[in-house]
Design a protein around this motif. Structure first.
Motif, PDB file in Angstrom:
ATOM      1  N   ARG A 150      -1.716  -2.158 -15.153  1.00 15.04           N
ATOM      2  CA  ARG A 150      -1.568  -2.057 -13.697  1.00 15.04           C
ATOM      3  C   ARG A 150      -1.138  -3.400 -13.117  1.00 15.04           C
ATOM      4  O   ARG A 150      -0.263  -3.474 -12.260  1.00 15.04           O
ATOM      5  CB  ARG A 150      -2.880  -1.621 -13.046  1.00 15.04           C
ATOM      6  N   TRP A 151      -1.782  -4.455 -13.586  1.00 14.41           N
ATOM      7  CA  TRP A 151      -1.470  -5.788 -13.066  1.00 14.41           C
ATOM      8  C   TRP A 151      -0.047  -6.197 -13.435  1.00 14.41           C
ATOM      9  O   TRP A 151       0.698  -6.725 -12.597  1.00 14.41           O
ATOM     10  CB  TRP A 151      -2.468  -6.803 -13.614  1.00 14.41           C
TER      11      TRP A 151
ATOM     12  N   ARG B 211       2.452  -4.390 -11.325  1.00 18.97           N
ATOM     13  CA  ARG B 211       2.528  -4.982  -9.986  1.00 18.97           C
ATOM     14  C   ARG B 211       3.371  -6.251  -9.991  1.00 18.97           C
ATOM     15  O   ARG B 211       4.209  -6.471  -9.110  1.00 18.97           O
ATOM     16  CB  ARG B 211       1.119  -5.304  -9.471  1.00 18.97           C
TER      17      ARG B 211
ATOM     18  N   TYR C 166       5.058  -1.063 -10.091  1.00 19.60           N
ATOM     19  CA  TYR C 166       3.810  -0.329  -9.910  1.00 19.60           C
ATOM     20  C   TYR C 166       4.002   0.959  -9.112  1.00 19.60           C
ATOM     21  O   TYR C 166       3.411   1.996  -9.443  1.00 19.60           O
ATOM     22  CB  TYR C 166       2.781  -1.224  -9.216  1.00 19.60           C
TER      23      TYR C 166
ATOM     24  N   GLY D 285       3.289   3.934 -12.791  1.00 20.74           N
ATOM     25  CA  GLY D 285       2.120   3.387 -12.116  1.00 20.74           C
ATOM     26  C   GLY D 285       1.100   4.458 -11.773  1.00 20.74           C
ATOM     27  O   GLY D 285      -0.118   4.244 -11.900  1.00 20.74           O
ATOM     28  N   ASP D 286       1.582   5.629 -11.344  1.00 17.21           N
ATOM     29  CA  ASP D 286       0.675   6.737 -11.017  1.00 17.21           C
ATOM     30  C   ASP D 286      -0.060   7.235 -12.256  1.00 17.21           C
ATOM     31  O   ASP D 286      -1.262   7.535 -12.200  1.00 17.21           O
ATOM     32  CB  ASP D 286       1.458   7.891 -10.382  1.00 17.21           C
TER      33      ASP D 286
ATOM     34  N   VAL E 156      -0.712   5.510 -15.033  1.00 14.06           N
ATOM     35  CA  VAL E 156      -1.666   4.473 -15.443  1.00 14.06           C
ATOM     36  C   VAL E 156      -2.911   4.525 -14.565  1.00 14.06           C
ATOM     37  O   VAL E 156      -4.049   4.453 -15.063  1.00 14.06           O
ATOM     38  CB  VAL E 156      -1.009   3.083 -15.389  1.00 14.06           C
ATOM     39  N   ASP E 157      -2.728   4.666 -13.253  1.00 16.32           N
ATOM     40  CA  ASP E 157      -3.869   4.754 -12.338  1.00 16.32           C
ATOM     41  C   ASP E 157      -4.735   5.971 -12.632  1.00 16.32           C
ATOM     42  O   ASP E 157      -5.974   5.888 -12.654  1.00 16.32           O
ATOM     43  CB  ASP E 157      -3.379   4.814 -10.892  1.00 16.32           C
TER      44      ASP E 157
ATOM     45  N   PHE F  86      -6.659   5.476 -15.856  1.00 14.13           N
ATOM     46  CA  PHE F  86      -7.697   4.459 -15.659  1.00 14.13           C
ATOM     47  C   PHE F  86      -8.919   5.052 -14.965  1.00 14.13           C
ATOM     48  O   PHE F  86     -10.052   4.891 -15.427  1.00 14.13           O
ATOM     49  CB  PHE F  86      -7.130   3.296 -14.850  1.00 14.13           C
TER      50      PHE F  86
ATOM     51  N   LYS G 262      -5.477   5.843  -2.139  1.00 11.62           N
ATOM     52  CA  LYS G 262      -4.151   6.092  -2.704  1.00 11.62           C
ATOM     53  C   LYS G 262      -3.799   7.566  -2.610  1.00 11.62           C
ATOM     54  O   LYS G 262      -2.640   7.908  -2.308  1.00 11.62           O
ATOM     55  CB  LYS G 262      -4.091   5.638  -4.168  1.00 11.62           C
TER      56      LYS G 262
END
Length: 245
Positions: free
Chosen positions: A143-144, A147, A152, A157-158, A160-161, A164, A218
């Motif tokens: 995630r980092w 970004r 991200y 990114g979605d 991965v979120d 997580f 989010k």
């Protein structure tokens, strides 16, 4: 025995520090945090693999044998991880990059590992906690990095979120609760090891509340974006400016 454990932990600390210095030299155009997170990512992958092998294959099973004597492999993995946590805690304090909650997590991890090594027991459940704590770590670092590279806000990114949040909720909170229950009802582990387990679980819940707040914000933002886009497309269709098939 104590000297051998200290040497293993110091060698581990030196290894992680050397890896960090190597990344800094290879990635001179990147920040110190970028290179530290590469070390964190490498530790996460390595510790997940090793702790999974210990828990699922080598044994003993942490849900039925908490407080059992440490195996040689458990000792090696705990020393390897102890060196990493000392390195990362020192880095976080020096650069003041983390808040009290993360510092508390690292401190509890270090104390828990040292307790298991000194006692010569409870490496089974400490290794299980290590697996549960680190299984979301690579995703957190991804995630980092997403970004930092401007990627991200994308489908990646979605995904991965989502992974997580799902893994943190299911493993650290769900499975963690089962492990903590087994630890508390078993007469074998020492009382202070049980207290440490409760403290780590409380820290996990503090992280969880923050993560759920993030996920809610989010989700709401995504929903409003979708509604806005749907309304615009509907308006265009009504006005005859958008061809439909």
């Amino acid at each position: 025995m104590a000297l051998a454990l200290c040497l293993q932990a110091l060698c581990s600390l030196g290894g992680w520090l050397s890896l960090y210095v190597s990344f800094c030299r290879l990635n001179k155009h990147r920040s110190y945090e970028w290179n530290c997170r590469l070390v964190t990512f490498a530790h996460g992958i390595l510790s997940i693999g090793l702790s999974a092998y210990i828990g699922f294959i080598d044994g003993p099973w942490p849900f039925t044998h908490p407080g059992s004597p440490n195996t040689p492999l458990q000792v090696h993995v705990l020393c390897l991880t102890l060196g990493y946590f000392i390195f990362d805690l020192g880095w976080c304090i020096y650069f003041r990059s983390e808040g009290p909650l993360m510092l508390a997590h690292h401190t509890l991890s270090i104390l828990g590992i040292i307790a298991a090594l000194v006692l010569g027991e409870s490496g089974t459940e400490v290794n299980a906690v290590l697996f549960g704590s680190e299984i979301t770590n690579p995703l957190l670092q991804m995630r980092w990095f997403l970004r930092e590279t401007g990627r991200y806000h994308s489908f990646t990114g979605d995904v991965v979120d989502f992974l997580f949040v799902a893994l943190f909720t299911g493993v650290r909170i769900g499975v963690g609760a089962c492990l903590l229950f087994c630890e508390m009802v078993s007469p074998t582990p020492k009382w202070f090891v049980k207290v440490g387990g409760v403290a780590m679980y409380v820290v996990s819940w503090c992280f969880m509340l923050s993560i759920w707040r993030f996920a809610w914000r989010k989700s709401i933002k995504k929903y409003h974006t979708w509604r806005s886009r749907w309304s615009e497309e509907r308006q265009l269709r009504l006005n005859g400016h958008l061809k439909t098939h």
